[in-house]
Design a protein around this motif. Structure first.
Motif, short mmCIF file in Angstrom:
data_model
loop_
_atom_site.label_atom_id
_atom_site.label_comp_id
_atom_site.label_asym_id
_atom_site.label_seq_id
_atom_site.Cartn_x
_atom_site.Cartn_y
_atom_site.Cartn_z
N MET A 150 12.76 16.69 36.48
CA MET A 150 13.30 15.36 36.67
C MET A 150 13.24 14.59 35.35
SD MET A 150 11.55 14.39 40.33
CE MET A 150 12.52 12.91 40.54
N THR A 151 14.27 13.81 35.04
CA THR A 151 14.31 13.07 33.79
C THR A 151 14.68 11.62 34.04
OG1 THR A 151 16.63 13.67 33.43
CG2 THR A 151 14.96 15.13 32.48
N PHE A 152 14.11 10.75 33.22
CA PHE A 152 14.44 9.34 33.26
C PHE A 152 15.07 8.95 31.94
CE2 PHE A 152 12.94 4.95 32.22
CZ PHE A 152 13.86 4.29 33.03
N ALA A 153 16.21 8.28 31.98
CA ALA A 153 16.89 7.82 30.77
C ALA A 153 17.08 6.32 30.84
CB ALA A 153 18.24 8.52 30.62
N HIS A 154 16.86 5.65 29.70
CA HIS A 154 16.95 4.18 29.66
C HIS A 154 17.55 3.74 28.33
CE1 HIS A 154 14.69 0.07 29.63
NE2 HIS A 154 15.85 -0.06 30.25
N PRO A 155 18.83 4.06 28.09
CA PRO A 155 19.46 3.69 26.83
C PRO A 155 19.97 2.25 26.84
CG PRO A 155 21.00 4.94 28.14
CD PRO A 155 19.71 4.90 28.92
N ALA A 156 20.01 1.65 25.64
CA ALA A 156 20.67 0.36 25.44
C ALA A 156 22.05 0.61 24.87
CB ALA A 156 19.86 -0.51 24.48
N LEU A 157 23.04 -0.09 25.42
CA LEU A 157 24.41 -0.02 24.92
C LEU A 157 24.71 -1.28 24.14
CD1 LEU A 157 27.35 1.10 24.85
CD2 LEU A 157 27.72 -0.12 27.01
N PHE A 158 24.92 -1.16 22.84
CA PHE A 158 25.29 -2.29 22.00
C PHE A 158 26.82 -2.35 21.94
CE2 PHE A 158 21.24 -2.62 19.15
CZ PHE A 158 20.50 -2.93 20.28
N TYR A 159 27.39 -3.42 22.53
CA TYR A 159 28.84 -3.58 22.54
C TYR A 159 29.21 -4.90 21.89
CZ TYR A 159 28.44 -6.89 26.46
OH TYR A 159 28.13 -7.97 27.25
N SER A 160 30.44 -5.00 21.42
CA SER A 160 30.84 -6.21 20.69
C SER A 160 31.99 -6.97 21.34
CB SER A 160 31.25 -5.84 19.26
OG SER A 160 32.31 -4.89 19.27
N ASP A 161 32.73 -6.31 22.25
CA ASP A 161 33.87 -6.97 22.89
C ASP A 161 34.17 -6.24 24.20
OD1 ASP A 161 35.10 -4.57 22.09
OD2 ASP A 161 36.04 -5.48 20.34
N GLU A 162 35.20 -6.71 24.91
CA GLU A 162 35.52 -6.11 26.20
C GLU A 162 35.88 -4.63 26.08
OE1 GLU A 162 38.48 -8.30 28.29
OE2 GLU A 162 37.19 -10.06 28.63
N GLU A 163 36.59 -4.29 25.02
CA GLU A 163 37.01 -2.90 24.86
C GLU A 163 35.81 -1.97 24.69
OE1 GLU A 163 39.88 -0.11 22.01
OE2 GLU A 163 39.65 -2.26 21.59
N SER A 164 34.87 -2.35 23.83
CA SER A 164 33.70 -1.50 23.63
C SER A 164 32.79 -1.51 24.86
CB SER A 164 32.93 -1.92 22.38
OG SER A 164 32.51 -3.28 22.45
N TYR A 165 32.83 -2.61 25.62
CA TYR A 165 32.06 -2.67 26.87
C TYR A 165 32.61 -1.66 27.87
CZ TYR A 165 29.55 -4.85 30.81
OH TYR A 165 28.73 -5.09 31.87
N ILE A 166 33.92 -1.66 28.05
CA ILE A 166 34.55 -0.72 28.97
C ILE A 166 34.35 0.72 28.50
CG2 ILE A 166 36.78 0.07 29.88
CD1 ILE A 166 35.69 -2.45 31.20
N ASP A 167 34.52 0.93 27.20
CA ASP A 167 34.37 2.29 26.65
C ASP A 167 32.95 2.83 26.84
OD1 ASP A 167 36.99 2.30 25.84
OD2 ASP A 167 36.56 1.84 23.73
N GLY A 168 31.98 1.93 26.85
CA GLY A 168 30.60 2.37 26.98
C GLY A 168 30.10 2.48 28.40
N THR A 169 30.72 1.77 29.33
CA THR A 169 30.22 1.74 30.70
C THR A 169 31.03 2.58 31.69
OG1 THR A 169 31.48 -0.30 31.09
CG2 THR A 169 29.16 -0.54 30.44
N VAL A 170 32.34 2.52 31.60
CA VAL A 170 33.17 3.21 32.59
C VAL A 170 32.93 4.72 32.60
CG1 VAL A 170 35.55 3.78 33.23
CG2 VAL A 170 34.92 1.41 32.74
#
Length: 307
Positions: free
Chosen positions: A1-21
């Motif tokens: 079993m593994t636990f992952a807890h990364p931070a996503l650094f985004y700068s605008d809506e496009e990078s937000y979508i690219d990192g989350t979807v």
């Protein structure tokens, strides 16, 4: 079993979508339950981006779910506990409308996530807006997340040290104004505490439908304080920045860093007081050292929910 807890650094809506979807779609493709807990504006953005899959995702508005950061771990834990196998969650507890008073509770939450879910088959992705958040907040994110995802890709955080963040957050002083109403509390005095809390809530203008919640939260804090903090405590109440604030001080020391954030089994006789306080209050902050403990709760006098 593994636990992952990364931070996503985004700068605008496009990078937000690219990192989350892709994070969500990959989880759904593997039949993993997915929850998205982000502020309202980003919640709508993701609902639109995931329109073909939205019915498969649990959406939570973080301005409600995480209004008090002390509520977030119990909410995420409840979602994870309902499912077997791997689970994915997007959790965005920090956004630009967080106040200076709220923020220390946010970074404490992010540090505690590493303890609360250690050993679970769970991935929690935490977005941070590099355009609207300060350098200090982004630096704190690197202390509370073992991996950072940014425009250059995935990289380990050289500054990851959640234990230091927990100690620092619990050591921050909580100030009390000189004109705060005050009462001392000992065993058997809870009726007087309830009356004091109710009187102050009404006097300071708390909405009628929240007076009972405030009274209950203060009584729970006083009860825990007397029981675990040396037999007596001091309760103070005042108004500040459109909030009614109560602080309870005693001589005890909280050693369980997840106190108030861990589910309690139905057959256990106690342990629900701080959980209940976190559920009722708009903000809970704790200072606990070897010399004593102060727990401060805030109830908003106005609705500050972000959009």
């Amino acid at each position: 079993m593994t636990f992952a807890h990364p931070a996503l650094f985004y700068s605008d809506e496009e990078s937000y979508i690219d990192g989350t979807v892709p994070f969500v779609v990959e989880g759904l493709a593997s039949a993993e339950p997915v929850a998205v807990a982000v502020p309202g504006r980003n919640l709508q953005l993701l609902k639109e981006a995931l329109s073909g899959f939205a019915h498969l995702v649990t959406f939570l508005d973080m301005t409600d779910t995480g209004r008090n950061p002390g509520r977030i771990i119990p909410e995420l834990r409840a979602f994870a506990d309902r499912h077997r196998g791997a689970v994915r969650i997007i959790s965005e507890p920090v956004w630009d409308l967080r106040t200076d008073v709220e923020y220390p509770a946010c970074t404490l939450h992010e540090a505690l996530v590493n303890y609360a879910f250690s050993g679970r088959d769970l991935s929690i992705l935490c977005p941070y807006n590099t355009t609207t958040l300060t350098h200090d907040i982004l630096a704190d994110a690197e202390k509370t997340h073992p991996v950072v995802i940014d425009a250059s890709g995935h990289r380990p955080s050289d500054h990851f040290h959640p234990a230091r963040v927990v100690v620092a957050a619990h050591s921050l002083p909580l100030t009390i104004p000189s004109d705060a109403a005050s009462t001392s509390v000992g065993a058997g005095a809870m009726a007087a505490v309830r009356a004091f809390a109710r009187e102050q809530a009404v006097k300071l203008g708390l909405a009628h439908d929240r007076v009972d919640d405030f009274t209950l939260a203060v009584t729970e804090l006083a009860t825990n304080s007397v029981r675990h903090g040396g037999g007596e405590s001091t309760v103070r109440v005042w108004s500040e920045s459109k909030s009614i604030v109560c602080q309870v001080n005693d001589n005890g020391h909280i050693t369980d860093v997840l106190a108030g954030r861990t589910p309690v089994h139905a057959n256990e006789p106690g342990g629900r007081g701080l959980l209940l306080v976190n559920r009722l209050a708009d903000l809970v902050r704790t200072q606990t050292t070897s010399s004593g403990t102060a727990i401060q709760v805030r109830f908003d006098l106005t609705d500050k929910k972000a959009t």
